[in-house]
Scaffold this motif. Structure first.
Motif, short mmCIF file in Angstrom:
data_model
loop_
_atom_site.label_atom_id
_atom_site.label_comp_id
_atom_site.label_asym_id
_atom_site.label_seq_id
_atom_site.Cartn_x
_atom_site.Cartn_y
_atom_site.Cartn_z
N VAL A 74 0.85 -1.19 0.00
CA VAL A 74 0.00 0.00 0.00
C VAL A 74 0.89 1.24 0.00
CG1 VAL A 74 -1.78 1.29 1.24
CG2 VAL A 74 -1.83 -1.21 1.25
N GLU A 75 0.84 1.99 -1.09
CA GLU A 75 1.61 3.23 -1.20
C GLU A 75 0.77 4.44 -0.82
OE1 GLU A 75 3.01 3.10 -5.24
OE2 GLU A 75 4.15 1.26 -4.86
N LYS A 76 -0.56 4.29 -0.95
CA LYS A 76 -1.50 5.34 -0.57
C LYS A 76 -2.86 4.69 -0.37
CE LYS A 76 -2.77 6.55 -5.30
NZ LYS A 76 -2.88 7.58 -6.32
N GLY A 77 -3.73 5.35 0.37
CA GLY A 77 -5.08 4.84 0.57
C GLY A 77 -5.10 3.55 1.39
N SER A 78 -6.11 2.73 1.14
CA SER A 78 -6.23 1.46 1.86
C SER A 78 -6.87 0.41 0.96
CB SER A 78 -7.06 1.64 3.14
OG SER A 78 -8.38 2.01 2.81
N LEU A 79 -6.65 -0.84 1.34
CA LEU A 79 -7.21 -1.97 0.61
C LEU A 79 -7.81 -2.92 1.62
CD1 LEU A 79 -6.96 -3.18 -2.45
CD2 LEU A 79 -5.48 -4.82 -1.33
N SER A 80 -9.01 -3.42 1.35
CA SER A 80 -9.60 -4.41 2.24
C SER A 80 -9.92 -5.68 1.46
CB SER A 80 -10.85 -3.87 2.94
OG SER A 80 -11.86 -3.59 2.02
N VAL A 81 -9.76 -6.80 2.13
CA VAL A 81 -10.02 -8.11 1.54
C VAL A 81 -11.06 -8.80 2.42
CG1 VAL A 81 -9.02 -10.30 0.83
CG2 VAL A 81 -7.66 -8.21 0.67
N THR A 82 -12.11 -9.33 1.80
CA THR A 82 -13.20 -9.96 2.53
C THR A 82 -13.53 -11.30 1.90
OG1 THR A 82 -14.13 -7.76 2.95
CG2 THR A 82 -15.57 -9.63 3.37
N LEU A 83 -13.78 -12.30 2.72
CA LEU A 83 -14.28 -13.60 2.25
C LEU A 83 -15.73 -13.72 2.71
CD1 LEU A 83 -13.76 -16.33 0.88
CD2 LEU A 83 -13.08 -17.22 3.13
N LEU A 84 -16.63 -13.92 1.73
CA LEU A 84 -18.06 -14.00 2.02
C LEU A 84 -18.59 -15.40 1.74
CD1 LEU A 84 -19.07 -10.71 0.19
CD2 LEU A 84 -18.94 -11.03 2.66
N SER A 85 -19.51 -15.86 2.57
CA SER A 85 -20.17 -17.14 2.37
C SER A 85 -21.23 -17.01 1.27
CB SER A 85 -20.82 -17.60 3.67
OG SER A 85 -21.91 -16.75 4.00
N PRO A 86 -21.80 -18.12 0.80
CA PRO A 86 -22.83 -18.04 -0.25
C PRO A 86 -24.04 -17.18 0.13
CG PRO A 86 -22.05 -20.28 -0.06
CD PRO A 86 -21.43 -19.51 1.08
N ASP A 87 -24.34 -17.09 1.42
CA ASP A 87 -25.49 -16.27 1.83
C ASP A 87 -25.08 -14.83 2.18
OD1 ASP A 87 -24.24 -16.64 4.25
OD2 ASP A 87 -25.94 -17.56 5.26
N GLY A 88 -23.83 -14.47 1.88
CA GLY A 88 -23.38 -13.09 2.06
C GLY A 88 -22.79 -12.77 3.42
N LYS A 89 -22.69 -13.76 4.30
CA LYS A 89 -22.10 -13.51 5.62
C LYS A 89 -20.59 -13.35 5.50
CE LYS A 89 -25.52 -16.08 8.22
NZ LYS A 89 -25.79 -17.32 8.97
N ARG A 90 -20.06 -12.39 6.26
CA ARG A 90 -18.63 -12.14 6.26
C ARG A 90 -17.93 -13.20 7.11
NH1 ARG A 90 -17.26 -6.30 7.70
NH2 ARG A 90 -18.67 -6.90 9.33
N LEU A 91 -17.09 -14.01 6.47
CA LEU A 91 -16.35 -15.04 7.17
C LEU A 91 -15.00 -14.53 7.67
CD1 LEU A 91 -17.03 -18.03 4.75
CD2 LEU A 91 -18.23 -17.47 6.89
N TRP A 92 -14.46 -13.55 6.94
CA TRP A 92 -13.17 -12.98 7.31
C TRP A 92 -13.00 -11.66 6.58
CZ3 TRP A 92 -8.84 -11.96 4.14
CH2 TRP A 92 -7.68 -11.60 4.82
N GLN A 93 -12.35 -10.70 7.23
CA GLN A 93 -12.05 -9.43 6.58
C GLN A 93 -10.78 -8.85 7.20
OE1 GLN A 93 -14.99 -6.29 6.91
NE2 GLN A 93 -14.10 -5.19 5.20
#
Length: 134
Positions: A73-92
């Motif tokens: 990351v040189e500027k700003g921010s980046l987020s990574v998310t893993l979602l289940s088939p029903d849209g629940k956040r499993l990890w971020q």
């Protein structure tokens, strides 16, 4: 005279196009974007990335997803998310600086899981890979 008319029409077309694009909430800005990837990998480097990239893959209930993230990351921010088939956040995870992250998540349901990568006016690169284990 025809030249002025043509310039006027082009200018009008650009104004209309700009208005339409600004109204689209799902747009994404990518400057200097170079992306590579494969079946279980997503990589990109960029000068500016402001938007969302996604990759879906099928996971069976009980399988383990091993995610490895290498982010610059040189500027700003980046987020990574893993979602289940029903849209629940499993990890971020949010990245504000150069960093690696490793995580293991066990799927509770079968179906397409989504890896969502979101840049917030960021510059840099990401290299994200995953493996499925029984």
């Amino acid at each position: 005279m025809a030249s002025r008319t043509r310039i006027g029409l082009v200018a009008l077309a650009l104004i209309v196009l700009s208005t339409v694009l600004v109204g689209c909430g799902g747009s994404s800005l990518k400057i200097g974007w170079l992306a590579l990837g494969g079946r279980q990998r997503k990589r990109a480097q960029y000068v500016t990335f402001d938007g969302t990239e996604s990759k879906s893959f099928r996971v069976e209930a009980g399988q383990t997803v091993e995610l490895a993230c290498d982010v610059s990351v040189e500027k700003g921010s980046l987020s990574v998310t893993l979602l289940s088939p029903d849209g629940k956040r499993l990890w971020q995870e949010s990245f504000l600086e150069d960093r690696e992250a490793f995580v293991t998540v066990t799927a509770t349901e079968t179906g397409l899981h989504i890896l969502r990568i979101e840049g917030q006016e960021t510059g840099g690169s990401f290299d994200i890979s995953w493996r499925l284990k029984d």
